[in-house]
Motif scaffolding. Structure first.
Motif, PDB file in Angstrom:
ATOM      1  N   LYS A   1     -12.378  71.997 -31.839  1.00 61.64           N
ATOM      2  CA  LYS A   1     -13.024  73.137 -32.530  1.00 61.64           C
ATOM      3  C   LYS A   1     -13.514  74.160 -31.506  1.00 61.64           C
ATOM      4  CE  LYS A   1     -13.596  73.244 -36.511  1.00 61.64           C
ATOM      5  NZ  LYS A   1     -12.789  73.871 -37.574  1.00 61.64           N
ATOM      6  N   VAL A   2     -14.146  73.681 -30.430  1.00 62.38           N
ATOM      7  CA  VAL A   2     -14.622  74.584 -29.381  1.00 62.38           C
ATOM      8  C   VAL A   2     -13.434  75.329 -28.767  1.00 62.38           C
ATOM      9  CG1 VAL A   2     -15.715  74.665 -27.087  1.00 62.38           C
ATOM     10  CG2 VAL A   2     -16.694  73.224 -28.899  1.00 62.38           C
ATOM     11  N   PHE A   3     -12.332  74.593 -28.533  1.00 59.93           N
ATOM     12  CA  PHE A   3     -11.111  75.193 -27.968  1.00 59.93           C
ATOM     13  C   PHE A   3     -10.601  76.317 -28.883  1.00 59.93           C
ATOM     14  CE2 PHE A   3      -6.505  75.471 -27.703  1.00 59.93           C
ATOM     15  CZ  PHE A   3      -6.258  75.531 -26.344  1.00 59.93           C
TER      16      PHE A   3
ATOM     17  N   GLU B   1     -12.186  78.032 -31.217  1.00 57.74           N
ATOM     18  CA  GLU B   1     -13.105  79.180 -31.307  1.00 57.74           C
ATOM     19  C   GLU B   1     -13.008  80.026 -30.040  1.00 57.74           C
ATOM     20  OE1 GLU B   1     -16.726  77.192 -32.379  1.00 57.74           O
ATOM     21  OE2 GLU B   1     -16.178  77.159 -34.512  1.00 57.74           O
ATOM     22  N   LYS B   2     -12.942  79.357 -28.898  1.00 54.07           N
ATOM     23  CA  LYS B   2     -12.880  80.067 -27.619  1.00 54.07           C
ATOM     24  C   LYS B   2     -11.613  80.917 -27.509  1.00 54.07           C
ATOM     25  CE  LYS B   2     -12.771  78.932 -22.680  1.00 54.07           C
ATOM     26  NZ  LYS B   2     -12.665  77.801 -21.764  1.00 54.07           N
ATOM     27  N   HIS B   3     -10.488  80.403 -28.042  1.00 49.13           N
ATOM     28  CA  HIS B   3      -9.217  81.095 -27.839  1.00 49.13           C
ATOM     29  C   HIS B   3      -8.746  81.852 -29.079  1.00 49.13           C
ATOM     30  CE1 HIS B   3      -9.030  79.349 -23.912  1.00 49.13           C
ATOM     31  NE2 HIS B   3      -9.215  78.150 -24.420  1.00 49.13           N
TER      32      HIS B   3
ATOM     33  N   GLY C   1      -4.290  79.435 -24.343  1.00 45.29           N
ATOM     34  CA  GLY C   1      -5.600  78.792 -24.183  1.00 45.29           C
ATOM     35  C   GLY C   1      -5.516  77.586 -23.254  1.00 45.29           C
TER      36      GLY C   1
ATOM     37  N   ASN D   1      -5.196  78.968 -19.766  1.00 45.75           N
ATOM     38  CA  ASN D   1      -6.455  79.541 -19.278  1.00 45.75           C
ATOM     39  C   ASN D   1      -7.466  78.459 -18.940  1.00 45.75           C
ATOM     40  OD1 ASN D   1      -5.406  82.040 -19.580  1.00 45.75           O
ATOM     41  ND2 ASN D   1      -6.471  82.522 -21.504  1.00 45.75           N
ATOM     42  N   ASP D   2      -7.434  77.367 -19.726  1.00 44.42           N
ATOM     43  CA  ASP D   2      -8.375  76.263 -19.469  1.00 44.42           C
ATOM     44  C   ASP D   2      -7.840  75.286 -18.416  1.00 44.42           C
ATOM     45  OD1 ASP D   2     -10.021  77.382 -21.291  1.00 44.42           O
ATOM     46  OD2 ASP D   2      -9.798  75.830 -22.838  1.00 44.42           O
TER      47      ASP D   2
END
Ligand code: AMP
Ligand code: GLY
Length: 429
Positions: free
Chosen positions: A111-113, A115-117, A262, A265-266
């Motif tokens: 979920k964090v992934f 939202e971030k991307h 994403g 980038n991560d």
């Protein structure tokens, strides 16, 4: 080359069936496999998370490609194990490392992934035992139904769709305080309910480039017309009528591309499958979940539609060479009907003798929970077989699947009679 498939279900049988057709395949091993994979390759008596045993087997048998079927060994770090060994690091392995596998291993991480991307997904908040009071209050503000999800792997049972506030609060307490799913429910996501039609989309990536495989629809509930408890999957079809060109273009630009970017980038070096569980909400795609493997039973309808040599495709993904890869997909329809033991997904009996396997002529008999004893094939799990049919229409493919089903019997066999029927009824504008 010698190839090892890890796993023992219908998904792994279908991989074995397709890989055995490749010019590149010499010896094919399946660990631990089932009664059917033994007829395609050689079963190896190793558990999917016995990394030491698997590593030694790979070295001893000159295996050059390892295909990891289920999520468990990925979440436990089979890639990391291979990368930490100077001999095994050279082996092509299809599947992400431990961090990448968190996309499936932790719903909070994914979920964090998202939202971030900027990947579209349901709005959600995460709570722990320490913040349960806030969670109970938060539930009062939420619209119903509301979705509660255990963060970790819970064998497909960690999602509850609560219809009342009382049920939602009771579920939150059971997950966080009573540890209903053990460590998997140390964190719980409270997530907005998405109203739409579900679709399974499959991507194979080398970390930079990607190929989108044929889409599929899975039938998750045990009973006809989507009734009763959730299962691992009772059938699947591909292609899916509502996955129109326009919708799939949105999926690629709004979901697939930001996911791959994403990961880069991560700095997550991801070489493997990404199975995206999507909800089509009035034509807009929302991600329900990522899985870091292929679906089961979706694989049983996806791989038969791929015309390319699968070994070539898998090696390119593992070696970072997917750029400009052209996937060739059959326009034919594929359907699969899963035959299960009576009682599944609850408790069921094993060791029933299966009759009629050799009488199925037109359909592909995919073994899942089966084992061989002397001259008999016995049931050895909840999902026992999947019968895949192909045809130039959905009706014809279903006819082949269900005709195959009619030949097979064992005491207590059960299957859904309505696979694909919702799609046949569906009218598109
Ligand atoms: P999961 O384990 O995340 O695949 O969830 C299991 C099933 O619950 C999914 O296949 C959906 O049918 C349903 N589901 C999960 N999340 C949502 C949501 N936000 N809205 C509606 N249904 C959901
Ligand atoms: N069929 C859904 C899954 O493989 O998770």
């Amino acid at each position: 080359m010698n190839i090892l498939i890890i796993g023992s279900g219908g998904r792994e049988y279908t991989f074995a069936w397709k890989i055995a057709q490749s010019f590149h395949c010499d010896q094919l091993y399946i660990a631990p496999g089932n009664a059917g994979t033994e007829l395609i390759g050689e079963n190896v008596d190793l558990a999917v998370d016995d990394f030491e045993g698997i590593g030694q087997f790979v070295i001893d048998n000159d295996v050059e490609l390892v295909v990891v079927g289920p999520e468990d060994p990925l979440v436990k770090g089979i890639r990391d194990y291979f990368e930490a060994d100077e001999t095994l690091i050279k082996i092509a392995l299809v599947g992400p490392d431990k961090i990448g596998a968190q996309l499936e291993g932790s719903k909070d991480f994914s979920k964090v992934f998202m939202e971030k991307h900027g990947v579209p997904t349901a709005k959600s908040r995460t709570f722990t035992a320490d913040s349960i009071e806030d969670g109970l209050v938060y539930l009062q503000e939420c619209n119903l139904p509301i979705v509660l999800k255990a963060d970790g792997l819970a064998a497909g049972k960690g999602v509850v769709i609560a219809k009342t506030l009382e049920e939602a609060q009771r579920t939150l307490k059971a997950m966080l305080l009573d540890k209903q799913f053990g460590e998997a429910s140390n964190k719980v996501l409270i997530e907005e309910f998405l109203d739409g039609i579900e679709l399974s989309v499959f991507v194979l990536t080398d970390g930079e480039n990607y190929v989108i495989l044929p889409e599929a629809k899975d039938y998750k509930r045990i009973g006809d017309n989507d009734t009763g408890p959730n299962t691992g999957g009772m059938g699947a079809v591909s292609p899916v009528k509502f996955a129109t060109k326009v919708f799939m273009e949105r999926v690629e630009s709004e979901v697939v591309k930001p996911t791959i970017t994403g990961l880069q980038n991560d700095k997550i070096d991801y070489k493997g499958f990404i199975f995206i569980g999507l909800m089509n909400v009035d034509g807009a795609p929302f991600v329900i979940e990522y899985n870091v493997r292929m679906g089961d039973p979706e694989t049983q309808v996806v791989l038969p539609r791929i015309k390319n040599d699968l070994v070539e495709l898998l090696v390119k993904a593992a070696d970072g060479k997917l750029k400009d890869y052209q996937l060739e997909v059959s326009p034919n329809f594929a359907t699969t009907v899963v035959l299960v033991s009576g009682g599944y997904p609850g408790s069921y009996e094993k060791n029933k003798s299966i009759q009629g396997l050799a009488d199925v002529t037109n359909a592909l008999v995919v073994h899942a929970g089966t084992r061989q004893e002397d001259y008999e094939v016995l049931t050895n799990g909840g999902r026992v077989l999947a019968i895949t049919g192909m045809g130039d229409s959905l009706e014809k493919a279903l006819e082949v699947s269900y005709h195959g089903v009619k030949n097979i019997r064992w005491d207590d066999m059960y299957y859904r009679k309505d696979i694909g029927k919702d799609i046949l009824r569906l009218q598109l504008d």
